[in-house]
Every structure is written in C-alpha cells, then in structure tokens.
Design an enzyme around this catalytic site. Structure first.
Site, PDB file in Angstrom:
ATOM      1  N   LYS A 283      -0.021  -5.573   5.764  1.00  0.00           N
ATOM      2  CA  LYS A 283      -0.413  -4.084   6.160  1.00  0.00           C
ATOM      3  C   LYS A 283      -1.941  -3.349   5.631  1.00  0.00           C
ATOM      4  O   LYS A 283      -2.734  -3.011   6.773  1.00  0.00           O
ATOM      5  CB  LYS A 283       0.269  -2.717   5.204  1.00  0.00           C
ATOM      6  CG  LYS A 283      -0.323  -1.230   5.445  1.00  0.00           C
ATOM      7  CD  LYS A 283       0.236  -0.173   4.970  1.00  0.00           C
ATOM      8  CE  LYS A 283      -0.021   0.213   3.375  1.00  0.00           C
ATOM      9  NZ  LYS A 283       0.817   0.636   2.666  1.00  0.00           N
ATOM     10  N   SER A 284      -1.978  -4.388   4.812  1.00  0.00           N
ATOM     11  CA  SER A 284      -3.865  -4.219   4.839  1.00  0.00           C
ATOM     12  C   SER A 284      -4.754  -4.920   5.684  1.00  0.00           C
ATOM     13  O   SER A 284      -6.242  -4.499   6.330  1.00  0.00           O
ATOM     14  CB  SER A 284      -4.088  -4.122   3.053  1.00  0.00           C
ATOM     15  OG  SER A 284      -3.311  -4.016   2.444  1.00  0.00           O
TER      16      SER A 284
ATOM     17  N   ASP B 267       2.430   3.731   8.646  1.00  0.00           N
ATOM     18  CA  ASP B 267       1.239   3.790   8.383  1.00  0.00           C
ATOM     19  C   ASP B 267      -0.027   2.612   9.190  1.00  0.00           C
ATOM     20  O   ASP B 267      -0.374   3.439   9.924  1.00  0.00           O
ATOM     21  CB  ASP B 267       1.062   2.832   7.168  1.00  0.00           C
ATOM     22  CG  ASP B 267       1.025   3.554   5.958  1.00  0.00           C
ATOM     23  OD1 ASP B 267       2.002   4.159   6.585  1.00  0.00           O
ATOM     24  OD2 ASP B 267       0.993   3.508   4.266  1.00  0.00           O
TER      25      ASP B 267
ATOM     26  N   ASN C 225       0.858   9.927   5.341  1.00  0.00           N
ATOM     27  CA  ASN C 225       0.954   9.464   3.678  1.00  0.00           C
ATOM     28  C   ASN C 225       0.661   8.082   4.081  1.00  0.00           C
ATOM     29  O   ASN C 225       0.407   7.197   2.879  1.00  0.00           O
ATOM     30  CB  ASN C 225       1.964   9.697   3.166  1.00  0.00           C
ATOM     31  CG  ASN C 225       1.710   9.202   1.627  1.00  0.00           C
ATOM     32  OD1 ASN C 225       1.132   9.904   1.098  1.00  0.00           O
ATOM     33  ND2 ASN C 225       2.878   9.047   0.603  1.00  0.00           N
TER      34      ASN C 225
ATOM     35  N   GLY D 225      -2.806   5.567   2.889  1.00  0.00           N
ATOM     36  CA  GLY D 225      -3.875   6.003   2.604  1.00  0.00           C
ATOM     37  C   GLY D 225      -5.161   4.911   2.923  1.00  0.00           C
ATOM     38  O   GLY D 225      -5.744   5.737   3.178  1.00  0.00           O
TER      39      GLY D 225
ATOM     40  N   SER E 179      -9.669   4.628  -6.290  1.00  0.00           N
ATOM     41  CA  SER E 179      -9.356   3.846  -5.359  1.00  0.00           C
ATOM     42  C   SER E 179     -10.107   2.866  -4.811  1.00  0.00           C
ATOM     43  O   SER E 179     -11.176   3.518  -3.905  1.00  0.00           O
ATOM     44  CB  SER E 179      -8.598   4.648  -4.152  1.00  0.00           C
ATOM     45  OG  SER E 179      -8.194   4.066  -3.421  1.00  0.00           O
ATOM     46  N   SER E 180      -9.506   1.125  -4.004  1.00  0.00           N
ATOM     47  CA  SER E 180     -10.477   0.882  -4.184  1.00  0.00           C
ATOM     48  C   SER E 180     -10.506   0.903  -2.820  1.00  0.00           C
ATOM     49  O   SER E 180     -11.762   0.737  -1.347  1.00  0.00           O
ATOM     50  CB  SER E 180     -10.036  -0.794  -3.961  1.00  0.00           C
ATOM     51  OG  SER E 180      -8.974  -1.142  -3.454  1.00  0.00           O
TER      52      SER E 180
ATOM     53  N   ASP F  52       2.460  -7.501  -7.550  1.00  0.00           N
ATOM     54  CA  ASP F  52       3.452  -7.188  -6.939  1.00  0.00           C
ATOM     55  C   ASP F  52       4.627  -7.984  -6.719  1.00  0.00           C
ATOM     56  O   ASP F  52       5.570  -8.109  -6.692  1.00  0.00           O
ATOM     57  CB  ASP F  52       3.443  -6.468  -5.871  1.00  0.00           C
ATOM     58  CG  ASP F  52       2.891  -4.929  -5.441  1.00  0.00           C
ATOM     59  OD1 ASP F  52       3.190  -3.792  -6.790  1.00  0.00           O
ATOM     60  OD2 ASP F  52       2.251  -4.582  -4.388  1.00  0.00           O
TER      61      ASP F  52
ATOM     62  N   GLU G 292       6.136   2.627  -8.256  1.00  0.00           N
ATOM     63  CA  GLU G 292       7.545   3.433  -7.363  1.00  0.00           C
ATOM     64  C   GLU G 292       8.970   3.722  -7.950  1.00  0.00           C
ATOM     65  O   GLU G 292       9.195   4.662  -8.064  1.00  0.00           O
ATOM     66  CB  GLU G 292       8.312   1.833  -6.349  1.00  0.00           C
ATOM     67  CG  GLU G 292       7.629   1.603  -4.483  1.00  0.00           C
ATOM     68  CD  GLU G 292       6.375   0.943  -4.733  1.00  0.00           C
ATOM     69  OE1 GLU G 292       5.698   0.903  -6.087  1.00  0.00           O
ATOM     70  OE2 GLU G 292       5.769   0.604  -3.728  1.00  0.00           O
TER      71      GLU G 292
ATOM     72  N   HIS H 243      11.990  -1.053  -2.713  1.00  0.00           N
ATOM     73  CA  HIS H 243      12.099  -2.215  -2.210  1.00  0.00           C
ATOM     74  C   HIS H 243      12.065  -3.321  -2.672  1.00  0.00           C
ATOM     75  O   HIS H 243      12.687  -5.025  -2.410  1.00  0.00           O
ATOM     76  CB  HIS H 243      10.935  -2.475  -0.964  1.00  0.00           C
ATOM     77  CG  HIS H 243      10.101  -1.968  -1.294  1.00  0.00           C
ATOM     78  ND1 HIS H 243       8.317  -2.948  -1.102  1.00  0.00           N
ATOM     79  CD2 HIS H 243       9.324  -1.285  -2.330  1.00  0.00           C
ATOM     80  CE1 HIS H 243       7.153  -2.717  -0.739  1.00  0.00           C
ATOM     81  NE2 HIS H 243       7.029  -1.668  -1.889  1.00  0.00           N
ATOM     82  N   ARG H 244      11.197  -3.735  -3.541  1.00  0.00           N
ATOM     83  CA  ARG H 244      11.131  -4.500  -4.136  1.00  0.00           C
ATOM     84  C   ARG H 244      12.178  -5.761  -5.552  1.00  0.00           C
ATOM     85  O   ARG H 244      12.168  -6.476  -5.114  1.00  0.00           O
ATOM     86  CB  ARG H 244       9.656  -5.167  -5.126  1.00  0.00           C
ATOM     87  CG  ARG H 244       8.557  -4.470  -3.877  1.00  0.00           C
ATOM     88  CD  ARG H 244       7.143  -5.698  -4.247  1.00  0.00           C
ATOM     89  NE  ARG H 244       6.464  -5.583  -3.692  1.00  0.00           N
ATOM     90  CZ  ARG H 244       6.598  -5.281  -1.891  1.00  0.00           C
ATOM     91  NH1 ARG H 244       6.866  -6.242  -2.422  1.00  0.00           N
ATOM     92  NH2 ARG H 244       5.082  -5.309  -1.443  1.00  0.00           N
TER      93      ARG H 244
ATOM     94  N   LYS I 203      10.197  -0.451   3.724  1.00  0.00           N
ATOM     95  CA  LYS I 203       9.111   0.564   3.316  1.00  0.00           C
ATOM     96  C   LYS I 203       8.738  -0.656   3.478  1.00  0.00           C
ATOM     97  O   LYS I 203       6.985  -0.522   3.992  1.00  0.00           O
ATOM     98  CB  LYS I 203       8.980   0.696   1.455  1.00  0.00           C
ATOM     99  CG  LYS I 203       7.719   1.127   1.280  1.00  0.00           C
ATOM    100  CD  LYS I 203       7.330   1.732  -0.424  1.00  0.00           C
ATOM    101  CE  LYS I 203       6.333   1.466  -0.510  1.00  0.00           C
ATOM    102  NZ  LYS I 203       5.113   2.784  -0.750  1.00  0.00           N
TER     103      LYS I 203
END
Ligand code: CDP
Ligand code: CDP
Length: 672
Positions: A24-25, A51, A95, A97, A173-174, A319, A347, A407-408, A439
């Site tokens: 995603k990133s 997202d 939502n 980010g 937040s970075s 993670d 989460e 989810h993890r 997710k």
C-alpha cells in the site's frame, strides 16, 4: 463477524507462487509521484484496496487521467509535470492516511488553488497539524469550518504553488514529512527540515528512494534539511513494478517452516533490501532457520531444516513479529521476541493477544497473558514450544483462535494451522472471523490454498494463432506456473542464425553455426525466455516478416530441434526448483515429443479463417497457412494432436472459457 474457518493442514509440501498483494505504501507513493511526472506511468502489481482507490478517485477529481485494471493489477497515470488541472475541488479522503497527507502537500503546488478537504471521523482525529502548520509558513491557508486556522480535517486549503524553506513536526506521523518530500522536486529552491524525531524512519527512507527511482534524487544537508539539487518534474516510468507487501510476504516465508519437507514457495518481486523496512524479516527468519534464496525477480523459500531457538529484536519491523511468534511454536527451544512494546497500542494489544492465543493452543509464554494484562509496560514475549501440550490442547478438535479484529492475528495463526500437528491431517486450528484479513489481504486464505497440490506439467500444442500463447500466459498467471513459449525458442534461434549469416535451408551451415552458440534461460515474472549467447531478443524482434518467413524451415532442421530439446526438457526441473506450482509449455511437439508424459496435454484449434483474422487484427504479416503446412508435414517432430490430448476448439470460445477448462484439468491433476 464472518464464520470461523477450519484450517486444513498441508499433507503435501507447499509449492507455488505466493499471491501477495502489492504494498500500500509503495502504491500510494507511486500514484502521487506518477501524477507529478512528465508523461504516462504504468504501475504493475499495484494494490487495489480502499486506501488506494481513494487516492485514485482524488487524482481523477483533480483532472488527472488515471485508468486501472484490477484483474491485471495495473494502474496507468498520465502525469502533467507538476501541473494540477483543477483549481478547485472537493476531496474526501476517508480514513486513508497516506492519501490524506500526500494530497494535501501535493495541492500546495497549485498556484491560486482552493480545495475543500474532508475525511471520515477517524481521519479527523489523526495527526495533520504538523503538515498544515508547515504549509501555512509556505503561504498556504488551511481554514477550519469555523473560520480559524485548521489543525486537521475538514479544512479549505488555499494554495500559492510553491513551498520555500520549510520545517515540519513529524513526530506524530512520518507521512507528514514524506508528503512534503515528494513535492520538493516540483518547487525549485525549496527544502524541508524535520523538527525533532519521527516515528518510522524506514518510511521516510522509502519516500526518498522512490523520488530517486523516478529520477529526482533528494539530498540531505548537514543541518538535516532535505532538498532536490536538480529539481523538475519526475520522470515517468514506462513500467513501475510495485513491490509485493513485505509484511504480507512474511506469512509465505513462514509457511515452509510448518509444512512438509520439500516445500518450495516463490515470492515474486520480493527483494531483501527493498523499499519496505519489513523485508528485514527475511534476515531474522534466516537466523531462525529459513532457507531463502534470490531467484530472478523474487525469492524462493524452501523448507526450513528446523526452527531454531534464538533472541530477536523486532523493533524496526514489528508488524512481522506475529509471523515469527507463531512459527516459534514449532521451534527446537525458546524464541525470545523483543522491541514490540509499541504494538500493544495497534489494532489490538498485539503482545497480549499473541500471548493469550499461544496459551490457548498449549504453548507456554513468558510473560504470561495474565502478567501482560497487569502490566502495560511489558514489551517482549518468549515462546516456549511444547508439541505434546499443543496436541493435548487440540485433542478434542480444532482450537478456535480469537482474532481481536486484527488481520495479522488471523493470518499468522492461519499459517501455523497448515502444520500437520497430529501427522494424520486432522485440523487443529480454527480462525475466528477470517474476513478480518480484508484490511490488507482479502484473498489470504485462498492464497494459502493455492499452494497445496502436486507439481503439474501442462503441454499446449496447436497451429499458428490457435491461442496457445494467450491461453498459456493466462493459465500461468492464474495458477502460478512457469510459462515457456517454445515458438519463441525457434524464433530466437532463427534470428540468431540469420544474424550470423546462416541460410534457413542450409543444414550443414546451420549445424556448424549452432555448435558455436550457447543457450541459457532467464526468468521475467512467470515467463522463462531463451537467451542465445546471453542475448534475449524482444517480442518485436522475434516477429519480423523475415523471422516469420524463415522460422518453419529452420524448425524443420533436425540439428535445431536436437539443440533445443535438452533445453526445453530442463525447464520442468527449473520450474520445480524455482518454486512454481508447475509448468506450462506451448508449441507444436510438446505433448508428443518434449513432454509426452505431461500430466495435462491439450491441443488448441480454431478454424483457419478465424486464425487469419486474429493475426490480421494484431497487424501482423504472417504466412500462417504455409507455416502450418510445413509444421505438420516435416519429417522430425511434426505438429500433431498427441494421442490422449484434450482437443479444445476455440473458434467460438473466449479466452477465459478456454483457461477455465485447462485450469480444471490442472486442478484435478494437482489433487487440489
Ligand atoms: O505464435 P505462432 O503460433 O504463430 O508461432 P510460434 O509458436 O511462435 O512458432 C513459430 C514457429 O516455430 C512455428 O511455426 C513452428 O515452425 C516452430 N515451432 C516448432 O516447430 N515447434 C514448437 N514446439 C514450437 C514452434
Ligand atoms: O500462440 P498462438 O499463435 O497460438 O496464438 P495467440 O498469440 O495466443 O493468439 C492469437 C490471437 O488470437 C490473439 O490476438 C488472441 O487474443 C486471440 N485469441 C482469441 O481470440 N480467442 C482465444 N480463445 C484465444 C486467442
């Protein structure tokens, strides 16, 4: 909540290409950067999730041309070199980010713009002030609905089109910093300095590396300020491959630790040292026993000889700690996992959740779940494996793992459940609410299932334009097979021979030239291509009128066929070693000569007029009828429908229908 899912242990070694979604990133950074590039960029392997869809929709509402193909996982973006067509727009960031922060900084590049931005409840509460404050100093005005300066969503942003020398507080937040960094090349003379520290350095690093990938490296001065020494629009990328999500990939690195010996799983596009910090998991896994090797564009993970006891710091890639914690249940001694205190506020309280569920399956952990419940500051977990205790815990049937909407939790215990704990295939783990994986990884459990089954070889034969290549390519993508186009082999040899002055009908000359040539293979994506003396020609070089005219004469030469046969037969072993679920090889003599013992053999047909039309529609001048005649009447390995092969006439049948039919034959042969 979705119905619980009983995990079936793997009775055969895990094998195949892991279907890991894109990061995603990386996808969202690439979208923002591509829109600021000069020209069109094609993103492949992109993530399609809520997202990324939000960012795509926002770019469209700003006037950018973005087209996407979810099935193919591609997104095409036409960048406008830093221009933002819409001077006004209303954008809702949900939502998301990354979308929220990246867009806000992006809009600052618009001279005289006025944009109304909002997010949903959760987003309104998330950190934004640092970025708005920095933009304020750049001359932008972010106004809250009450008319005062905004510190978060919703706000109206009035922009001036340049940044200047900025400072940003990215301690919350970075992404606040990353958002500004991406816009630097488009605002000559600008710089960004961070006030204080930021939380996730690896994500800042990812941004900086991606700016460089798109042709605009950033540098950092001694005082910590980033700038772009050679500013300008980003360079569009003809094709930018989004890395698979490294955290999601960790479950497939762990899987061969829990499945039968001989497991071999391929993770395409995964590279240690890639853009994502979580790829560091691979190194930890190796210290713990994993066997991982780089193979073409990706890695192959083989059965871990053992899961070794050890002490690991997961602070920088936390993670993935859940992946190791579950694999550790099968270790040969205690596994200590440190540096995970901050995951207690994610989460769910992940350390407590993991401890509780490991205890539920009979594993002893330290600190215990009750100690963790009493003390919010405990920041590590040691797993003490005990198979006997695990068997006792599941003696009366599968243990239901609670997932805490995380989810993890679902994915790591889902992976562990693939272990054949009792040695008789009895399931012992059941996952509560499996749909919570949606997710980040909606298809997780079917991606696991895709790795069950035997290695299958598929032979596809047929005349020119009968659909061999399209069918084989689609089948390979659907099932994770290595795709070998032997027509391309004959074309490659023809091109090499013509280029060295050999004539198509000169048997002696061809044999002489062949003796000096060296064949090798290179894998791109799922396709293995032939290289002659290290050179792999492009598709267009292989389909010139000269090659079309000569290839069938060349292919009729026994010396040419002998030269290629060994190479073609070796592809099955290469596919096996490369972790593929099997092999699909297409040509004229695959089911009859090259792999007469292939588990699945099909012969494709379409009537001559339809095939002529197909080639003409592709704009190719190709003597199909001639070639077919020569191919079926030559002395060596003539084209035939191999006895016992399944004939599929696709004159009236679409590609998907053909692929469905062949895929069903493969599933039966694989025992899935
Ligand atoms: O794509 P198209 O079906 O037109 O042809 P291709 O698969 O690229 O194959 C080109 C030529 O290579 C064929 O016409 C055959 O002469 C030869 N060939 C062969 O003899 N044996 C194979 N297994 C594959 C191709
Ligand atoms: O590899 P081969 O020469 O046998 O054929 P291909 O290159 O896969 O297919 C030739 C053309 O037929 C392509 O344009 C395909 O899109 C089309 N085709 C089709 O219309 N229907 C099928 N079932 C398979 C292929």
């Amino acid at each position: 909540m979705s119905d619980p899912l009983v995990i079936r242990p793997f009775l055969l070694p895990a094998r195949g290409v892991a279907r890991v979604p894109g990061s995603k990133s990386v996808t969202n950074r690439a979208l923002a950067i591509a829109a600021l590039a000069d020209g069109e960029t094609l993103l492949t392997g992109a993530l399609f999730s809520r997202d990324t869809r939000i960012l795509i929709a926002a770019l469209r509402s700003l006037g950018f041309e973005v087209s996407d193909d979810e099935k193919a996982r591609t997104i095409r973006v036409r960048g406008l070199g830093g221009k933002i067509p819409a001077r006004t727009a209303r954008i809702h960031v949900g939502n998301a980010g990354t979308a929220a922060r990246f867009l806000t900084a992006f809009l600052a590049l618009s001279p005289g713009g006025r944009y109304e931005l909002d997010g949903d409840e959760a987003m309104r509460a998330r950190p934004m002030a640092g970025l708005l404050e920095a933009l304020h100093r750049a001359g932008c005005r972010a106004t809250a609905p009450d008319g005062g300066p905004a510190t978060g969503f919703p706000f109206t942003l009035e922009t001036v089109g340049r940044l200047g020398a900025l400072e940003v507080d990215a301690s919350a937040s970075s992404q606040l910093l990353s958002a500004l960094l991406m816009t630097l090349p488009l605002s000559p003379g600008s710089s960004v300095r961070m006030r204080g520290e930021t939380v996730s350095e690896p994500f800042v690093e990812m941004t900086v590396r991606m700016c460089a990938q798109f042709g605009r490296p950033l540098t950092r001065a001694a005082d910590g300020a980033w700038s772009c020494p050679a500013p300008g629009p980003y360079e569009a990328a003809k094709e930018y491959a989004v890395e698979p999500d490294a955290t999601a990939a960790s479950y497939f690195i762990g899987l061969p630790a829990v499945t039968p010996p001989g497991s071999c799983v391929r993770i395409g596009g995964y590279a240690e040292g890639g853009l994502q910090g979580d790829t560091a998991f691979a190194r930890v896994a190796e210290r713990c026993g994993a066997r991982i090797r780089t193979d073409g564009p990706g890695v192959v993970v083989e059965s871990w000889p053992k899961v070794a006891a050890g002490d690991f710091d997961f602070n920088a890639f936390s993670d993935t700690f859940l992946t190791l914690a579950t694999v550790a249940a099968l270790a040969d001694g205690p596994v200590r996992i440190r540096g995970i205190g901050h995951t207690r506020k994610q989460e769910t309280d992940r350390v407590l959740a993991m401890a509780t569920e490991l205890e539920r399956i009979g594993v002893r952990v330290a600190p215990t779940s009750s100690a963790l419940r009493d003390d919010a500051c405990l920041s590590e977990l040691t797993v003490h494996p005990d198979r006997e205790a695990m068997r006792r815990a599941a003696a009366d049937g599968p243990v239901r793992i609670r997932t805490y909407e995380d989810h993890r939790m679902a994915m790591s215990f889902g992976m562990l459940g693939c272990h054949d704990l009792f040695g008789d295939g009895r399931p012992w783990i059941e996952i509560e609410d499996p749909a919570c994986t949606g997710k980040t990884f909606p298809g997780f459990f079917s991606a696991l299932d895709a790795l069950r089954g035997r290695f299958v070889r598929v032979a596809v034969d047929g005349g020119a334009a009968s659909g061999k290549s399209s069918t084989s390519r689609a089948l390979a993508a659907r099932l994770g097979l290595l795709h070998v186009d032997t027509g391309a082999h004959y074309r490659t040899i023809t091109l090499a021979l013509l280029g060295r002055g050999a004539r198509a009908d000169d048997a002696a000359g061809i044999a002489r030239t062949l003796s000096g040539l060296r064949a090798s293979s290179s894998v791109t994506g799922l396709a293995a291509r032939l290289a002659i003396d290290g050179v792999t020609p492009s598709d267009s070089e292989l389909r010139t009128p000269e090659v079309n005219a000569a290839v069938s004469s060349v292919a009729a030469q026994p010396a040419v066929r002998a030269f290629l046969l060994g190479h073609q037969r070796a592809q099955a072993e290469a596919a096996r070693a490369g972790g593929f679920a099997g092999l699909v090889m297409e040509g004229r003599d695959i089911g009859s000569v090259v792999m007469p013992d292939a588990e699945v053999r099909v012969f494709l047909e379409a009537d001559a007029a339809a095939r002529e039309r197909r080639r003409a529609a592709e704009g190719m001048l190709d003597p199909i009828g001639n070639r077919d005649r020569m191919d079926s009447t030559r002395a060596v390995s003539p084209m035939v429908c191999p006895p016992g092969a399944v004939r599929i006439d696709n004159t009236e049948l679409g590609l998907d229908a053909v692929v469905d039919r062949v895929a069903a034959l493969v599933a039966a042969a694989a025992g899935r």
